[in-house]
Design an enzyme around this catalytic site. Structure first.
Site, PDB file in Angstrom:
ATOM      1  N   ASP A  12     -27.723  32.200  23.640  1.00  0.00           N
ATOM      2  CA  ASP A  12     -28.654  32.816  22.688  1.00  0.00           C
ATOM      3  C   ASP A  12     -29.171  34.105  23.076  1.00  0.00           C
ATOM      4  O   ASP A  12     -30.440  34.072  23.168  1.00  0.00           O
ATOM      5  CB  ASP A  12     -29.590  31.295  22.460  1.00  0.00           C
ATOM      6  CG  ASP A  12     -29.083  30.524  21.562  1.00  0.00           C
ATOM      7  OD1 ASP A  12     -27.596  30.334  21.438  1.00  0.00           O
ATOM      8  OD2 ASP A  12     -29.720  29.582  21.057  1.00  0.00           O
TER       9      ASP A  12
ATOM     10  N   HIS B 112     -31.555  26.142  24.589  1.00  0.00           N
ATOM     11  CA  HIS B 112     -31.545  25.634  23.316  1.00  0.00           C
ATOM     12  C   HIS B 112     -32.769  24.903  22.467  1.00  0.00           C
ATOM     13  O   HIS B 112     -32.660  24.862  21.476  1.00  0.00           O
ATOM     14  CB  HIS B 112     -30.527  24.477  23.439  1.00  0.00           C
ATOM     15  CG  HIS B 112     -29.823  24.074  22.289  1.00  0.00           C
ATOM     16  ND1 HIS B 112     -29.375  25.066  21.180  1.00  0.00           N
ATOM     17  CD2 HIS B 112     -29.233  22.853  21.594  1.00  0.00           C
ATOM     18  CE1 HIS B 112     -28.847  24.113  20.127  1.00  0.00           C
ATOM     19  NE2 HIS B 112     -28.850  23.195  20.229  1.00  0.00           N
TER      20      HIS B 112
ATOM     21  N   ASP C 238     -32.868  30.973  26.596  1.00  0.00           N
ATOM     22  CA  ASP C 238     -32.783  31.824  25.344  1.00  0.00           C
ATOM     23  C   ASP C 238     -33.377  33.101  25.627  1.00  0.00           C
ATOM     24  O   ASP C 238     -34.708  32.911  25.916  1.00  0.00           O
ATOM     25  CB  ASP C 238     -32.955  30.793  24.134  1.00  0.00           C
ATOM     26  CG  ASP C 238     -32.377  29.734  23.790  1.00  0.00           C
ATOM     27  OD1 ASP C 238     -31.768  28.896  24.786  1.00  0.00           O
ATOM     28  OD2 ASP C 238     -32.400  29.314  22.767  1.00  0.00           O
TER      29      ASP C 238
ATOM     30  N   ASN D  78     -25.093  28.539  20.949  1.00  0.00           N
ATOM     31  CA  ASN D  78     -24.570  28.286  19.860  1.00  0.00           C
ATOM     32  C   ASN D  78     -24.841  29.289  18.753  1.00  0.00           C
ATOM     33  O   ASN D  78     -24.136  29.375  17.771  1.00  0.00           O
ATOM     34  CB  ASN D  78     -25.304  27.084  19.049  1.00  0.00           C
ATOM     35  CG  ASN D  78     -26.980  27.186  18.936  1.00  0.00           C
ATOM     36  OD1 ASN D  78     -27.636  27.391  20.176  1.00  0.00           O
ATOM     37  ND2 ASN D  78     -27.281  26.872  17.803  1.00  0.00           N
ATOM     38  N   HIS D  79     -25.782  30.602  19.088  1.00  0.00           N
ATOM     39  CA  HIS D  79     -25.781  31.498  18.430  1.00  0.00           C
ATOM     40  C   HIS D  79     -24.743  32.656  18.607  1.00  0.00           C
ATOM     41  O   HIS D  79     -24.753  33.584  17.890  1.00  0.00           O
ATOM     42  CB  HIS D  79     -27.152  32.029  18.419  1.00  0.00           C
ATOM     43  CG  HIS D  79     -28.233  31.273  17.789  1.00  0.00           C
ATOM     44  ND1 HIS D  79     -28.778  31.854  16.558  1.00  0.00           N
ATOM     45  CD2 HIS D  79     -28.807  29.976  18.033  1.00  0.00           C
ATOM     46  CE1 HIS D  79     -29.591  30.952  15.856  1.00  0.00           C
ATOM     47  NE2 HIS D  79     -29.590  29.860  17.072  1.00  0.00           N
TER      48      HIS D  79
ATOM     49  N   HIS E 144     -32.894  35.797  22.419  1.00  0.00           N
ATOM     50  CA  HIS E 144     -33.079  35.628  21.238  1.00  0.00           C
ATOM     51  C   HIS E 144     -33.604  37.184  20.520  1.00  0.00           C
ATOM     52  O   HIS E 144     -34.361  37.159  19.879  1.00  0.00           O
ATOM     53  CB  HIS E 144     -33.786  34.509  20.478  1.00  0.00           C
ATOM     54  CG  HIS E 144     -32.929  33.346  20.254  1.00  0.00           C
ATOM     55  ND1 HIS E 144     -31.908  33.086  19.350  1.00  0.00           N
ATOM     56  CD2 HIS E 144     -33.265  32.171  20.582  1.00  0.00           C
ATOM     57  CE1 HIS E 144     -31.627  32.046  19.172  1.00  0.00           C
ATOM     58  NE2 HIS E 144     -32.066  31.292  20.012  1.00  0.00           N
TER      59      HIS E 144
ATOM     60  N   HIS F 187     -25.292  25.337  27.607  1.00  0.00           N
ATOM     61  CA  HIS F 187     -26.473  25.892  26.608  1.00  0.00           C
ATOM     62  C   HIS F 187     -27.271  24.579  26.103  1.00  0.00           C
ATOM     63  O   HIS F 187     -28.374  24.788  26.023  1.00  0.00           O
ATOM     64  CB  HIS F 187     -25.774  26.783  25.534  1.00  0.00           C
ATOM     65  CG  HIS F 187     -26.892  27.204  24.427  1.00  0.00           C
ATOM     66  ND1 HIS F 187     -27.992  27.992  24.992  1.00  0.00           N
ATOM     67  CD2 HIS F 187     -27.342  26.803  23.319  1.00  0.00           C
ATOM     68  CE1 HIS F 187     -28.839  28.178  23.762  1.00  0.00           C
ATOM     69  NE2 HIS F 187     -28.609  27.497  22.676  1.00  0.00           N
TER      70      HIS F 187
END
Length: 323
Positions: A92, A248, A64, A124-125, A66, A173
């Site tokens: 992500d 994740h 990730d 998932n984002h 982010h 992920h």
């Protein structure tokens, strides 16, 4: 489309990299039509490549990000800017951090520039119902407009879901799914697609390993499942694989093994959200499938009795590089 035809990818990458060495937080404001072009062209490339990627080592795998753009630049400074190294990112890219736009734009630009050496999986984002809530929508709306956010959604709906490195390392992920019996099931998923609330695609992006679970368990996230060590062992044996590599979850050292080192979690955003004291890590896989970890330390000093580095796995030798 016009946006794609006149896309000057080198100029875009150059401007995104110009802030290297600047104080973290400095924005790069690309033109809206350039960002739209990045989305359209990368979408085309994603759809031209398999939904289950088959990749070859050597490569570097990242978890990730982010929206922590300056940490992404640190990762590249450490691992080598493309095309010096091949990369696989596990999703992500957006939400939570302050610079989701710069982050996703640089990643899409590298995908377009080096389509056979630079790979991005879906997290998932990378889903409208999630990034509508956790920051990306607001950033798009504040800096550009809602229409551009919708263009990103169309792009994200075409990202690949999983990758297998040299037929031995399965990457996604989130994690495994009780519905996953054959790799062919992943290959049959049609794109573009949103992420459903349940089922195979949902699980690959949302599930988590849990040492306290036998088989499958309920997930505290309220989505998908948790899975135990035996599920991992059976999956690897059935598909003749050595390792599952996923992201994740925030882990203190940037990487963390599970199930006798048959699964590794990677997280590449140090000091996640400014609220955690975690390191970030990147896993380098060499031609012999030896895995080593490159660590981005958190800004603050770790507590003196932080946990020791994990013991290397059998078969997949590891070494730790600290920076």
């Amino acid at each position: 489309m016009a946006d794609v035809d006149k896309l000057n990818i080198d100029s875009i990458i150059q401007r995104l990299l110009e802030v290297r060495g600047s104080k973290p937080g400095k924005n790069v404001q690309l033109q809206e039509n350039e960002i739209r072009g990045l989305c359209l062209k990368s979408r085309e490339i994603f759809l031209s490549q398999p939904i289950l990627l088959e990749l070859e080592a050597p490569l570097k795998i990242c978890g990730d990000i982010h929206g922590q753009y300056y940490d992404l630049l640190r990762l590249f400074e450490y691992g080598g800017f493309p095309p010096e190294s091949n990369y696989l990112f596990l999703g992500d890219y957006v939400d939570r951090g302050k610079q989701s736009l710069e982050t996703i734009c640089l990643l899409l630009a590298y995908k377009i520039k080096y389509p056979e050496n630079f790979f991005l999986l879906r997290g998932n984002h990378e889903c409208a119902s999630i990034n509508r809530i956790y920051g990306f929508y607001d950033e798009c709306k504040r800096r550009y407009n809602i229409k551009l956010w919708k263009t990103f959604t169309d792009c994200f709906n075409c990202l690949p879901i999983a990758a297998i490195v040299d037929e031995k390392i399965f990457c996604c992920h989130g994690g495994l799914s009780p519905d996953l019996q054959s790799m062919e099931q992943i290959r049959r998923i049609m794109r573009p697609t949103d992420v459903p609330d349940q089922g195979l695609l949902c699980d690959l992006l949302w599930s988590d390993p849990d040492k306290d679970v036998l088989g499958w368990g309920e997930n505290d996230r309220g989505v998908s499942f948790t899975f135990g060590a035996e599920v991992v062992a059976k999956f690897l044996h059935k598909h003749d694989l050595d390792l599952i590599c996923r992201a994740h979850q925030v882990v203190e050292d940037g990487y963390e093994f599970f199930a006798k080192r048959q699964l590794v979690t990677l997280f590449s955003a140090p000091n996640y959200c400014g609220e955690f004291d975690n390191a970030g890590a990147m896993m380098s896989v060499d031609e012999t499938l030896m895995c080593s970890f490159q660590i981005l330390k958190p800004a603050e000093k770790k507590k003196p009795n932080a946990s020791r580095p994990v013991t290397p796995p059998r078969g997949i030798i590891t070494k730790q590089a600290k920076k």
